[in-house]
Design a protein around this motif. Structure first.
Motif, short mmCIF file in Angstrom:
data_model
loop_
_atom_site.label_atom_id
_atom_site.label_comp_id
_atom_site.label_asym_id
_atom_site.label_seq_id
_atom_site.Cartn_x
_atom_site.Cartn_y
_atom_site.Cartn_z
N ALA A 1 37.72 6.42 5.44
CA ALA A 1 37.23 5.35 6.57
C ALA A 1 35.09 5.39 6.13
O ALA A 1 34.98 5.52 5.11
CB ALA A 1 37.02 6.89 7.73
N VAL A 2 34.96 4.17 7.37
CA VAL A 2 33.48 3.48 6.85
C VAL A 2 32.75 3.84 7.88
O VAL A 2 33.53 2.45 8.56
CB VAL A 2 33.34 2.08 6.35
N TYR A 3 31.73 4.45 7.77
CA TYR A 3 31.11 5.08 9.01
C TYR A 3 29.65 3.65 9.27
O TYR A 3 29.00 4.03 8.53
CB TYR A 3 30.67 6.05 9.86
N ILE A 4 29.88 3.37 10.60
CA ILE A 4 28.73 2.59 10.74
C ILE A 4 28.26 2.39 11.84
O ILE A 4 28.40 3.13 13.15
CB ILE A 4 29.00 1.31 10.46
N SER A 5 26.39 2.54 12.27
CA SER A 5 26.01 2.83 12.89
C SER A 5 25.80 1.86 14.25
O SER A 5 26.54 0.97 14.44
CB SER A 5 24.04 2.59 12.87
N GLU A 6 26.15 3.39 15.63
CA GLU A 6 26.21 1.87 16.91
C GLU A 6 24.96 2.15 17.47
O GLU A 6 24.57 3.69 17.99
CB GLU A 6 27.37 2.66 17.36
N SER B 1 39.70 -1.81 6.12
CA SER B 1 40.92 -1.86 7.43
C SER B 1 40.25 -0.55 8.59
O SER B 1 40.16 -1.09 9.76
CB SER B 1 42.59 -1.58 7.24
N ASP B 2 39.58 0.88 7.99
CA ASP B 2 39.50 2.04 8.88
C ASP B 2 37.25 1.97 9.35
O ASP B 2 36.65 2.84 8.06
CB ASP B 2 40.36 3.05 8.24
N ILE B 3 37.17 0.94 9.82
CA ILE B 3 35.62 1.43 10.00
C ILE B 3 35.72 1.39 11.72
O ILE B 3 35.96 1.48 12.10
CB ILE B 3 35.39 -0.76 10.33
N ARG B 4 34.31 3.04 11.44
CA ARG B 4 34.38 3.42 12.94
C ARG B 4 32.97 3.49 13.52
O ARG B 4 31.91 2.35 12.06
CB ARG B 4 35.33 4.47 11.99
N GLU C 1 37.06 13.68 5.50
CA GLU C 1 36.33 13.59 3.65
C GLU C 1 36.14 12.51 2.99
O GLU C 1 37.42 11.86 3.05
CB GLU C 1 37.51 15.31 3.03
N TYR C 2 35.03 12.28 2.61
CA TYR C 2 35.06 11.54 1.10
C TYR C 2 35.11 10.24 2.37
O TYR C 2 35.44 9.25 2.06
CB TYR C 2 36.03 11.42 0.69
N SER C 3 34.39 10.24 3.26
CA SER C 3 34.31 8.85 4.50
C SER C 3 32.57 8.38 3.69
O SER C 3 32.16 8.80 3.39
CB SER C 3 33.96 9.47 5.96
N ILE C 4 32.40 7.55 3.65
CA ILE C 4 31.46 6.41 3.84
C ILE C 4 30.95 5.88 4.56
O ILE C 4 31.57 5.56 5.97
CB ILE C 4 32.29 4.51 2.83
N ILE C 5 29.86 6.30 4.64
CA ILE C 5 28.82 6.38 5.62
C ILE C 5 27.69 5.91 5.97
O ILE C 5 26.94 5.61 4.64
CB ILE C 5 27.85 8.23 5.98
N VAL C 6 27.12 4.79 5.94
CA VAL C 6 26.53 3.68 5.72
C VAL C 6 24.87 4.30 6.52
O VAL C 6 25.09 4.40 7.58
CB VAL C 6 26.71 2.03 6.81
N LEU C 7 24.23 4.31 5.69
CA LEU C 7 22.86 4.60 6.39
C LEU C 7 21.77 3.68 6.37
O LEU C 7 21.03 3.94 5.36
CB LEU C 7 22.22 6.19 5.76
N GLN C 8 20.91 3.16 7.43
CA GLN C 8 19.88 2.34 7.16
C GLN C 8 18.03 3.12 7.10
O GLN C 8 18.07 4.22 8.04
CB GLN C 8 19.35 1.38 8.81
N PRO D 1 27.23 8.88 0.88
CA PRO D 1 26.17 7.80 1.64
C PRO D 1 25.79 6.45 1.11
O PRO D 1 25.96 6.79 -0.56
CB PRO D 1 24.74 8.92 1.34
N PHE D 2 25.50 5.56 1.44
CA PHE D 2 25.52 4.46 1.51
C PHE D 2 23.83 3.93 1.57
O PHE D 2 24.27 3.49 3.31
CB PHE D 2 26.39 3.42 1.63
N PHE D 3 23.67 3.78 1.47
CA PHE D 3 21.76 3.25 2.27
C PHE D 3 21.25 1.92 2.45
O PHE D 3 21.96 0.87 1.60
CB PHE D 3 20.23 4.07 1.37
#
Length: 436
Positions: free
Chosen positions: A145-150, A166-169, A195-202, A232-234
């Motif tokens: 899963a890839v998590y992007i801010s809302e 395909s799993d973008i949350r 667990e092990y989701s990718i979190i995009v952090l600005q 974390p992916f900054f």
């Protein structure tokens, strides 16, 4: 039965494009706004959504230190136009790593951190998404899963989708009711993430809200992500331009490094060096150990060779020269402070002007914002009012580039914003159902 001659079948097929099934991609909302601005015949029209930093006179500002170094490079008789390394200029990569992590970072000391030169922040985002899709294999590679801010920058979504995720949350970043960061909901979303989701952090002025967590809040976020084993992916848009302090803007990334996270960090030099047209960016890798770093670099080298072969020279050479020369570096820091301080002052003046006008919806939260943009959380009706009635065009999500506000237009724009808010309130009251 009538039989169509073979020659006619061939001709009919030949008349069709091999791309016949390619769908037409609708223009983005921002592109629609830009086109409407260009077609607007009103001589008083204003576009307040530009990407560059503008000086008080309304012209794009070239940082004095950048102009000086650019001239020095062009006058260098040894300058040639040979290819650089696939991963970019080594002096640029070393300086980029030290800038974001700190020169004494434990990751640098242990030789498990490095950067590669890429064409701008988008290039870093693209390369990171492609790499993660191919090699982020600690979990099922078909479903991390890839998590992007809302809310978020829509390019983040498009880039990860294009890489095959395909799993973008979404994790909730902004509270529209309280007009502040939604830290409790954000932490809850992290707690519920696989667990092990990718979190995009600005970092360094979140887009679009222009508000970042405090150091204490970043520590909370890191604690949850560490416990949940989230990656974390900054994405750093303009280190130093957000607060005027390079180290303060880099705190989140450096804190995660001290907490022994592996991470990727995309960084753009477009705004903080005034090099939007040169496409200068870096992708920093912090790995578990040096052998892992070597393997990662080898895959990024292959991907870069197949994508853009070698990155462009000039912009990265300007950045590397400034970062590696103490006198130029000090001058650049002074330029950044003056830019950031002016943006803060303009923000204060606009907030005060709106208060004086008695604007009917509280907009005091813009005082707490940082960086190039202001985010007032305008309603669509308010954005439409500004566009149609006052010929003021913002970004599609309602941001204002604060450097475009100056002594000539600030009072007028504030009055138009106040009118738009009043118009929006009147519209919503009219739309309310009558009491039974």
């Amino acid at each position: 039965m009538e039989i169509t001659p073979k020659s006619q079948c061939v001709n009919r097929t030949a008349s069709l494009s091999v791309f016949q099934e390619t769908p037409l991609r609708l223009m983005s909302r921002q592109r629609v706004y830009n086109d409407e601005y260009n077609r607007d015949p009103n001589p008083e029209k204003m576009y307040l959504g530009s990407r560059e930093y503008f000086a008080e006179d309304g012209e794009v500002w070239t940082l004095p230190v950048v102009r000086k170094v650019h001239r020095q490079i062009l006058n260098d008789p040894t300058l040639c136009h040979d290819d650089t390394s696939v991963l970019g200029q080594s002096e640029f990569n070393r300086a980029s790593t030290a800038l974001i992590l700190g020169s004494e970072s434990i990751a640098i000391v242990e030789k498990r951190a490095d950067s590669i030169q890429v064409p701008g922040g988008n290039g870093a985002l693209f390369m990171a998404a492609q790499f993660l899709k191919r090699w982020f294999t600690i979990t099922d590679p078909s479903s991390p899963a890839v998590y992007i801010s809302e809310p978020c920058w829509e390019t983040h979504v498009f880039t990860f989708q294009g890489a095959g995720f395909s799993d973008i949350r979404r994790y909730l970043y902004w509270d529209h009711e309280k007009l502040c960061l939604a830290i409790p909901q954000w932490l809850e979303d992290m707690e519920n993430a696989p667990e092990y989701s990718i979190i995009v952090l600005q970092v360094a002025a979140h887009w679009p809200t222009a508000m970042d967590p405090t150091p204490a809040e970043w520590r909370q976020i890191a604690e949850v992500m560490k416990r949940k084993r989230l990656f974390p992916f900054f994405f750093v848009t303009a280190q130093g331009l957000a607060t005027g302090d390079l180290n303060k803007d880099a705190f989140p990334v450096r804190h995660f490094v001290t907490e022994r996270f592996e991470l990727l960090c995309a960084q753009s030099y477009s705004k903080n060096f005034g090099l939007c047209g040169e496409r200068v960016g870096s992708l920093t890798i912090v790995s578990r150990d040096n052998p892992s770093l070597i393997r990662i670099r080898s895959q990024l080298m292959l991907a870069a060779r197949c994508t853009w072969s070698t990155p462009p020279h000039l912009g990265a050479r300007i950045v590397a020269t400034i970062l590696n020369n103490p006198a130029f570096f000090a001058e650049w820091q002074a330029n950044l402070r003056s830019m950031a301080e002016r943006l803060m002052l303009v923000r204060e003046k606009l907030a005060e002007e709106l208060r004086t006008l008695g604007t009917l919806r509280p907009l005091n939260h813009i005082r707490r914002q940082i960086g190039l943009y202001m985010f007032a959380d305008f309603k669509d009706s308010e954005i439409m009012y500004l566009k149609k009635r006052r010929h003021i065009y913002l970004t599609s999500i309602g941001q204002i580039n604060m450097s475009l506000m100056n002594s000539q237009n600030l009072s007028y724009v504030a009055r138009c914003i106040s009118e738009a808010v009043q118009s929006g309130l009147a519209t919503s009251e009219t739309a309310q159902p009558a009491e039974l």
